[in-house]
Motif scaffolding. Structure first.
Motif, PDB file in Angstrom:
ATOM      1  N   LYS A   1       0.835  -1.211   0.000  1.00 17.22           N
ATOM      2  CA  LYS A   1       0.000   0.000   0.000  1.00 17.22           C
ATOM      3  C   LYS A   1       0.867   1.257   0.000  1.00 17.22           C
ATOM      4  CE  LYS A   1      -2.872   0.528   3.622  1.00 17.22           C
ATOM      5  NZ  LYS A   1      -2.540   1.799   4.291  1.00 17.22           N
ATOM      6  N   SER A   2       1.891   1.273   0.845  1.00 19.93           N
ATOM      7  CA  SER A   2       2.747   2.462   0.938  1.00 19.93           C
ATOM      8  C   SER A   2       3.439   2.731  -0.399  1.00 19.93           C
ATOM      9  CB  SER A   2       3.820   2.248   2.009  1.00 19.93           C
ATOM     10  OG  SER A   2       3.240   2.118   3.266  1.00 19.93           O
TER      11      SER A   2
ATOM     12  N   ARG B   1       2.859   5.945  -3.352  1.00 24.13           N
ATOM     13  CA  ARG B   1       3.998   6.770  -3.766  1.00 24.13           C
ATOM     14  C   ARG B   1       4.263   6.634  -5.260  1.00 24.13           C
ATOM     15  NH1 ARG B   1       4.166   5.546   1.552  1.00 24.13           N
ATOM     16  NH2 ARG B   1       5.426   6.774   3.011  1.00 24.13           N
TER      17      ARG B   1
ATOM     18  N   THR C   1      -2.560   7.700   4.555  1.00 24.54           N
ATOM     19  CA  THR C   1      -1.338   7.911   3.782  1.00 24.54           C
ATOM     20  C   THR C   1      -1.644   8.732   2.532  1.00 24.54           C
ATOM     21  OG1 THR C   1      -0.545   5.765   4.536  1.00 24.54           O
ATOM     22  CG2 THR C   1       0.607   6.735   2.677  1.00 24.54           C
TER      23      THR C   1
ATOM     24  N   ARG D   1      -0.503  17.230  12.347  1.00 24.91           N
ATOM     25  CA  ARG D   1       0.882  16.777  12.198  1.00 24.91           C
ATOM     26  C   ARG D   1       1.457  17.065  10.802  1.00 24.91           C
ATOM     27  NH1 ARG D   1       0.987  10.606  13.457  1.00 24.91           N
ATOM     28  NH2 ARG D   1       0.129  11.357  15.401  1.00 24.91           N
TER      29      ARG D   1
ATOM     30  N   PRO E   1       7.273   9.594  15.423  1.00 25.19           N
ATOM     31  CA  PRO E   1       7.818   8.678  14.409  1.00 25.19           C
ATOM     32  C   PRO E   1       6.745   8.395  13.363  1.00 25.19           C
ATOM     33  CG  PRO E   1       7.412   7.511  16.474  1.00 25.19           C
ATOM     34  CD  PRO E   1       7.039   8.937  16.709  1.00 25.19           C
ATOM     35  N   SER E   2       6.761   9.113  12.259  1.00 24.26           N
ATOM     36  CA  SER E   2       5.717   8.964  11.242  1.00 24.26           C
ATOM     37  C   SER E   2       6.288   9.124   9.844  1.00 24.26           C
ATOM     38  CB  SER E   2       4.613  10.002  11.463  1.00 24.26           C
ATOM     39  OG  SER E   2       3.795  10.066  10.311  1.00 24.26           O
ATOM     40  N   ALA E   3       6.214   8.041   9.075  1.00 25.52           N
ATOM     41  CA  ALA E   3       6.670   8.102   7.685  1.00 25.52           C
ATOM     42  C   ALA E   3       5.761   9.008   6.866  1.00 25.52           C
ATOM     43  CB  ALA E   3       6.680   6.702   7.086  1.00 25.52           C
ATOM     44  N   GLN E   4       4.502   9.122   7.288  1.00 23.80           N
ATOM     45  CA  GLN E   4       3.584   9.990   6.542  1.00 23.80           C
ATOM     46  C   GLN E   4       4.006  11.447   6.680  1.00 23.80           C
ATOM     47  OE1 GLN E   4      -0.371   9.085   7.906  1.00 23.80           O
ATOM     48  NE2 GLN E   4      -0.367   7.043   6.998  1.00 23.80           N
TER      49      GLN E   4
ATOM     50  N   ARG F   1       9.729   3.845   7.837  1.00 21.58           N
ATOM     51  CA  ARG F   1       9.816   3.281   6.476  1.00 21.58           C
ATOM     52  C   ARG F   1      10.311   4.346   5.491  1.00 21.58           C
ATOM     53  NH1 ARG F   1       3.883   1.158   5.901  1.00 21.58           N
ATOM     54  NH2 ARG F   1       4.219   0.935   8.104  1.00 21.58           N
TER      55      ARG F   1
ATOM     56  N   ILE G   1       4.577  -1.012  12.845  1.00 22.11           N
ATOM     57  CA  ILE G   1       3.499  -0.230  13.475  1.00 22.11           C
ATOM     58  C   ILE G   1       2.107  -0.714  13.068  1.00 22.11           C
ATOM     59  CG2 ILE G   1       3.461   1.639  11.735  1.00 22.11           C
ATOM     60  CD1 ILE G   1       3.191   2.053  15.570  1.00 22.11           C
ATOM     61  N   ASP G   2       1.974  -1.257  11.856  1.00 24.23           N
ATOM     62  CA  ASP G   2       0.647  -1.714  11.416  1.00 24.23           C
ATOM     63  C   ASP G   2       0.360  -3.164  11.812  1.00 24.23           C
ATOM     64  OD1 ASP G   2       0.077   0.726  10.258  1.00 24.23           O
ATOM     65  OD2 ASP G   2       0.940   0.168   8.323  1.00 24.23           O
TER      66      ASP G   2
ATOM     67  N   LYS H   1      -4.644   5.547  14.501  1.00 22.24           N
ATOM     68  CA  LYS H   1      -4.687   4.841  13.211  1.00 22.24           C
ATOM     69  C   LYS H   1      -6.126   4.839  12.685  1.00 22.24           C
ATOM     70  CE  LYS H   1      -0.352   3.990  12.943  1.00 22.24           C
ATOM     71  NZ  LYS H   1       0.426   4.718  11.945  1.00 22.24           N
TER      72      LYS H   1
END
Ligand code: S3P
Length: 457
Positions: free
Chosen positions: A28-29, A33, A107, A138, A178-181, A206, A331-332, A359
């Motif tokens: 999904k991530s 992208r 995301t 955020r 801590p957030s890749a988003q 990530r 995290i997921d 989430k």
């Protein structure tokens, strides 16, 4: 996902051992992208294995509304779908004439806000009931520093209006959670900003955005700061060049059949082509610590991402302690890990889970509520989740409320595959956001999943 009026309950009960060879849907991530960067590149991007779940389709629709040409072509020889994206070039997005409805996708929403924040356009964002509850402050905070302006509902919730900066200013931003988003939103905003955008990331998350930016030809340098944090420096206004992208299988989706195979006696399952980005594999390490018979085979690299095959065989698991610093790499995966822990011998403790509260649902609350309903002792102490494993199958026999959360839905269906009595979830529609075909795939392996009410009669 859209708010349909009628729920779609699903039940799981004990079936046969799970065996066979499967491919899970695309990551999904990486899929989000690939569509965004393909849409911002010059030339054609060809994406194989894109996740065709509702979250990603929402991103495809949004990018198309802003001028990218996106099409699904015939499946390739391996049976995987092929998507083409003809991009508009960095800075070339057009103002969308419609509201961007991002469905269930945090995301998609947050990363696209990053993209739009440095285009001289206005876009309206909304989402389903779950996404409209999630905090957007955020990303609003760092994106405002580029010069973008936002008008959001109380608590910085969707729907919101975003007016992108006509003359964006480069930003240096230290990511506070801590957030890749959040990291990715800032990097994507930096794409159409002159000069250098710097992201300081104290806890690594990530890095798909970084890998894919480099894959598309952007200049992105990573170094270590004096305090040990990662420092990412992106040179703005690069020419991104479209090309092939192969999306690996999603390790977060693989987690469900994989844990099911560990728990259902006599199972032996091979999962092919699963993404093994080291910032995503915390669950696999943890399961091995619990005693899982889990092998990684045939590791290779595809489009800048490590990929491999996973073989999982039924195993007796024991309780485990997972430190807070491992949380970002899994995290997921806590909903399904909690199910594994419920069947393990001994107590498990998972630390540092504050982010689970924001989430798709409040996952800490949903896990505890669902496990307790199934006869498993579970509790939280601050940000720590404690699950008392029984060393035998939990009782089950409950209806679990999933609150539009796909991972809660799939995790409790897996619990129902091993529990003494069946487990029912009140609504399985959210599964379509990340794992289309989940029910058929699991049924094909030997699981017993049904939409019928009489399982509980
Ligand atoms: C994602 C980042 C994570 C994760 C989400 C996907 C991404 O969210 O939970 O499913 O693709 O960047 P956070 O950035 O909120 O941790």
């Amino acid at each position: 996902m859209i708010d349909l009026p009628s729920a779609h309950p699903l039940s799981a009960r004990r079936g046969s051992p799970l065996s066979g060879r499967i491919r899970v849907p695309g990551d999904k991530s990486v899929s989000h992208r690939a569509l965004m960067l393909g849409g911002l590149a010059v030339g054609r991007t060809t994406i194989t294995g894109l996740l065709e779940g509702e979250d990603v389709l929402a991103t495809a629709r949004a990018m198309a509304l802003m001028g990218a040409s996106i099409a699904r072509e015939d499946d390739d020889a391996s049976g995987a779908s092929v998507w083409t994206v003809d991009g508009v070039g960095v800075g070339g997005l057009a103002e969308p004439a419609e509201v961007l409805d991002m469905g269930n996708a945090g995301t998609g929403a947050r990363l696209l806000m990053g993209v739009v924040a440095t285009h001289p356009i206005t876009a309206l964002f909304t989402g389903d009931a779950s996404l409209r509850k999630r905090p957007m402050g955020r990303v609003i905070d760092p994106l405002s520093r580029f010069g973008a302006t936002f008008l959001a509902r109380a608590g910085n919730r969707l729907p919101l209006a975003l007016k992108g900066a006509a003359e964006p200013l480069p930003v240096t931003y230290r990511v506070p959670v801590p957030s890749a988003q959040v990291k990715s939103a800032v990097l994507l905003a930096g794409l159409n900003t002159p000069g250098e955008t710097t992201v300081i990331e104290p806890v690594a998350t990530r890095d798909h955005t970084e890998r894919m930016l480099i894959h598309f030809g952007a200049r992105l340098v990573r170094r270590q700061g004096d305090d040990g944090a990662d420092v990412l420096v992106l040179s703005g206004q690069p020419e991104l060049t479209g090309g092939p992208v192969r999306v690996p299988g999603d390790p977060s989706s693989a987690a469900f059949p994989l844990v099911a195979a560990l728990l259902v006696p006599e199972s032996d399952l091979l999962l092919e082509g699963v993404g093994l980005n080291p910032l995503r594999t915390g669950l696999f390490d943890t399961l091995r610590e619990m005693g899982a018979d889990l092998e990684v085979l045939n590791v290779r690299e595809e489009a800048g991402e490590p990929v491999g095959d996973l073989r999982a065989r039924a195993s007796a698991l024991k309780g485990v302690e997972v430190p807070a610093d491992r949380a970002p790499s899994m995290i997921d995966e806590y909903p399904i890990l909690a199910v594994a822990a419920a069947c393990a011998h001994g107590t498990s403790r998972f630390h540092g889970l504050a982010e689970l509260r924001v989430k798709e649902s409040d996952r800490l609350a949903a896990i505890v509520r669902g496990l307790e309903a199934c006869g498993v002792e579970a509790t939280t102490e601050g940000d720590t989740l404690i699950v008392k494993g029984q060393g035998e199958a939990p009782q089950g026999g409950a209806v679990v409320q999933v609150d539009l959360d796909h991972r809660i839905a799939m995790a409790f269906l897996v619990l129902g595959m091993v529990s003494v009595e069946p487990v029912r979830i009140d609504d399985g529609r959210a599964i379509e956001t990340s794992f289309p075909g989940f029910v058929d795939l699991m049924t094909g392996l030997g699981a017993h999943l049904t939409t019928e009410q009489e399982t509980f009669a």
